[in-house]
Design an enzyme around this catalytic site. Structure first.
Site, PDB file in Angstrom:
ATOM      1  N   PRO A   2      28.128 -37.482 -19.963  1.00  0.00           N
ATOM      2  CA  PRO A   2      27.685 -37.030 -18.642  1.00  0.00           C
ATOM      3  C   PRO A   2      26.426 -37.747 -18.191  1.00  0.00           C
ATOM      4  O   PRO A   2      25.387 -37.662 -18.829  1.00  0.00           O
ATOM      5  CB  PRO A   2      27.390 -35.539 -18.864  1.00  0.00           C
ATOM      6  N   GLU A   3      26.539 -38.470 -17.134  1.00  0.00           N
ATOM      7  CA  GLU A   3      25.354 -39.013 -16.489  1.00  0.00           C
ATOM      8  C   GLU A   3      25.050 -38.114 -15.299  1.00  0.00           C
ATOM      9  O   GLU A   3      25.758 -37.136 -15.051  1.00  0.00           O
ATOM     10  CB  GLU A   3      25.622 -40.450 -16.023  1.00  0.00           C
ATOM     11  N   HIS A  91      34.873 -26.770 -30.993  1.00  0.00           N
ATOM     12  CA  HIS A  91      33.678 -27.217 -30.270  1.00  0.00           C
ATOM     13  C   HIS A  91      33.437 -26.464 -28.969  1.00  0.00           C
ATOM     14  O   HIS A  91      32.579 -26.854 -28.192  1.00  0.00           O
ATOM     15  CB  HIS A  91      33.723 -28.723 -29.992  1.00  0.00           C
ATOM     16  N   ARG A 109      29.550 -33.176 -30.102  1.00  0.00           N
ATOM     17  CA  ARG A 109      28.439 -33.766 -30.854  1.00  0.00           C
ATOM     18  C   ARG A 109      27.190 -32.898 -30.886  1.00  0.00           C
ATOM     19  O   ARG A 109      26.233 -33.230 -31.560  1.00  0.00           O
ATOM     20  CB  ARG A 109      28.124 -35.143 -30.281  1.00  0.00           C
ATOM     21  N   ARG A 151       2.766 -50.684 -16.685  1.00  0.00           N
ATOM     22  CA  ARG A 151       3.474 -50.700 -17.955  1.00  0.00           C
ATOM     23  C   ARG A 151       3.924 -52.124 -18.311  1.00  0.00           C
ATOM     24  O   ARG A 151       3.914 -53.013 -17.481  1.00  0.00           O
ATOM     25  CB  ARG A 151       4.702 -49.776 -17.870  1.00  0.00           C
TER      26      ARG A 151
END
Length: 270
Positions: A2-3, A91, A109, A151
């Site tokens: 999932p983004e 799961h 996961r 940065r």
DNA sequence: AAATTCTCCTGAAGGC
DNA sequence: TGCCTTCAGGAGAATT
């Protein structure tokens, strides 16, 4: 995986089934996620009405009068609305049960998280220090350029830093940099304002397009597999190492930046 | 302070 | 066919 587009699509999909409904009970089958799922969620939420389903970055926020359930899908998490009494598969860790349906979290996961806060979620430790939403006006070329000037990391790492901007995962960082013609390894303080302009536009365009497609591929959020169709489709570089660049035909190069697979065109991206 | 590395976990893919 | 190894990845935590 999932983004941000998939999280937003999930939010849009589940919200109409949750908002205004009352929780009948919560079933926790596995509490070993990224952090332990809080004990007593059933007692906390039973009888509570869902006031709203919001999103901040990749965090979903399910708001109740007494607090907010914070959900992160990690890498392999999914949320589906299913008919009550649907037998759980492996799961399937948590059910939020409503009158006729349940919201079910599956996460093989277990990189995801389910947390509870009684305070304003925007002040929560995990959320308070997040950067701007990529599709908001706050994520501008000026903002990125100014941040980058302080940065010295590779621009790809900067893009994926949630303190800089939220929701840009590995896939979309690769795609956005290709679209903007910027080499992923380029040190971030050596990018002009004009090129930051291109990059910010690319990030917005890629994410907006993916949300649009996520909407079509995930519209039926009850379906079993939930595989996002937009992945395989219009990806220009991600997963295409060695294959010809869609712009110039030269083989795409593949390397690693910060343990993440990075694909780019050595000619088109400078 | 900033940059880098480590860590959690399982399913898929590749090698033999 | 089957078993083993390797890899992928979000992002906070730990380390340099």
């Amino acid at each position: 995986m999932p983004e941000l587009p998939e999280v937003e699509t999930t939010r849009r999909g589940i919200a109409p089934h949750l908002e205004g409904r009352t929780v009948k009970g919560v079933v926790v089958r596995e509490r070993r996620l990224r952090w332990p799922v809080p004990v007593g969620l059933d007692r906390t939420l039973r009888g509570q009405r869902v006031q709203g389903v919001e999103r901040r970055g990749k965090y979903l926020l399910i708001r109740f009068a007494s607090g907010t359930l914070i959900i992160h899908l990690g890498m392999s998490g999914s949320l589906r609305v299913l008919p009550a009494e649907t037998p759980p598969q492996p799961h399937d860790h948590i059910d939020l049960c409503l009158a006729d349906h349940c919201l079910r979290l599956r996460d093989p996961r277990r990189f995801g998280a389910v947390l509870w806060t009684r305070d304003d979620p925007r002040e929560h430790k995990l959320i308070a220090h997040l950067g701007p939403e990529p599709l908001s006006d706050a994520f501008s070329a000026d903002y990125l350029h100014q941040y980058a000037s302080k940065r010295r990391v590779a621009i790809k790492s900067l893009l994926m830093d949630s303190k800089v901007v939220v929701g840009v995962g590995n896939i979309y960082a690769n795609e956005s940099l290709f679209m903007a013609g910027i080499h992923p390894q380029r040190t971030c303080n050596r990018i002009s304002l004009a090129r930051c302009e291109r990059l910010v536009a690319a990030v917005k365009q890629v994410l907006a397009a993916a949300i649009e497609q996520g909407g079509t591929t995930l519209r039926d959020f009850q379906r079993e597999d939930g595989k996002p169709g937009y992945f395989a489709q219009q990806l220009q570089v991600y997963g295409r190492g060695g294959a010809p660049c869609v712009a110039c035909g030269r083989p795409l190069k593949e390397t690693r930046i910060g343990q993440r697979s990075t694909v780019y065109c050595g000619r088109c991206q400078r």
